[in-house]
Design a protein around this motif. Sequence first.
Motif, PDB file in Angstrom:
ATOM      1  N   GLN A 118      28.600  10.642  47.869  1.00  0.00           N
ATOM      2  CA  GLN A 118      30.025  10.536  48.193  1.00  0.00           C
ATOM      3  C   GLN A 118      30.246  10.030  49.609  1.00  0.00           C
ATOM      4  OE1 GLN A 118      31.983  14.006  45.322  1.00  0.00           O
ATOM      5  NE2 GLN A 118      31.407  14.524  47.397  1.00  0.00           N
ATOM      6  N   CYS A 148      34.811  10.462  45.304  1.00  0.00           N
ATOM      7  CA  CYS A 148      34.903  11.918  45.248  1.00  0.00           C
ATOM      8  C   CYS A 148      34.889  12.387  43.796  1.00  0.00           C
ATOM      9  CB  CYS A 148      36.176  12.390  45.940  1.00  0.00           C
ATOM     10  SG  CYS A 148      36.278  14.194  46.075  1.00  0.00           S
ATOM     11  N   PRO A 168      38.095  15.173  42.606  1.00  0.00           N
ATOM     12  CA  PRO A 168      37.700  16.394  43.322  1.00  0.00           C
ATOM     13  C   PRO A 168      37.732  17.653  42.465  1.00  0.00           C
ATOM     14  CG  PRO A 168      39.861  15.592  44.047  1.00  0.00           C
ATOM     15  CD  PRO A 168      39.254  14.518  43.220  1.00  0.00           C
ATOM     16  N   CYS A 177      34.087  14.245  50.842  1.00  0.00           N
ATOM     17  CA  CYS A 177      35.177  13.637  50.073  1.00  0.00           C
ATOM     18  C   CYS A 177      36.314  13.130  50.955  1.00  0.00           C
ATOM     19  CB  CYS A 177      35.763  14.647  49.085  1.00  0.00           C
ATOM     20  SG  CYS A 177      34.811  14.820  47.561  1.00  0.00           S
ATOM     21  N   VAL A 234      41.516  13.126  50.376  1.00  0.00           N
ATOM     22  CA  VAL A 234      40.203  12.764  49.816  1.00  0.00           C
ATOM     23  C   VAL A 234      40.273  11.415  49.095  1.00  0.00           C
ATOM     24  CG1 VAL A 234      39.556  15.184  49.539  1.00  0.00           C
ATOM     25  CG2 VAL A 234      40.644  13.980  47.638  1.00  0.00           C
TER      26      VAL A 234
END
Length: 239
Positions: free
Chosen positions: A146, A152, A158, A172, A191
């Motif tokens: 990542q 991510c 996520p 992320c 992110v």
Amino acid sequence: MAGVNSCIKYSMFIFNFLFWICGTVILGIAIWLRVSKHGKEIITSGPSGSDPLLAVNLLIAVGAIIMVLGFLGCCGAVKESRCMLLLFFIGLLLILLLQLAAGILGATVKPGINRVLNETLYENANLLSETSNTAKEFQEAMISFQKEFECCGLINGPSDWGNNFQQASESCECTPNTSKSSCISYQGKNVYKQTCVSFIQELVQKNIIIVIGIAFGLAIIEVLGLVFSMVLYCQIGSK
């Protein structure tokens, strides 16, 4: 009787001389990797799940075949030897047919490869939210991935991390240089929007196009080699 065309003769020689040099370089590098101390360190530094010597042995075989074909083409052109030119033609034709067979096989098994790849990635996505030792090893690898490729999560972003998100959140988080359209907000953190599976799929598609382009270019060169060798072969026979 018609003579041998000097332009075709020396073009054939130059083409095969460069072909022979390429084979020599490939063979030399492969042998150095196979036998030298530093070479072994290089090839054993790759992924532990693969056999590095298999790739090196394949390079040795490829380099040797290219060298032999280049030698046959050079000598056949200079000495005007029909036997050498015929052997060169047969060898190059076999390589072209093998490339064609590999291309057809690749096109046939591609859907199966994509299916297996997707199934594997979906199974691994579950490891991101687990706490087992195997899961932790995969999570460490994903965190590094990542960071390097600015993605991510694996499948759903996520949320794939579940309760483990906090330990992976740093990898992320978007950098200050990242555009806002490439980021989303999750649990109060900014992110990356792109999932790692979409990045992997894009990477595979790009590499496939490059491989197809290289294979197509090689096929054109090989066809020209076949044409020149056969023209020269016929001209020598009609002298």
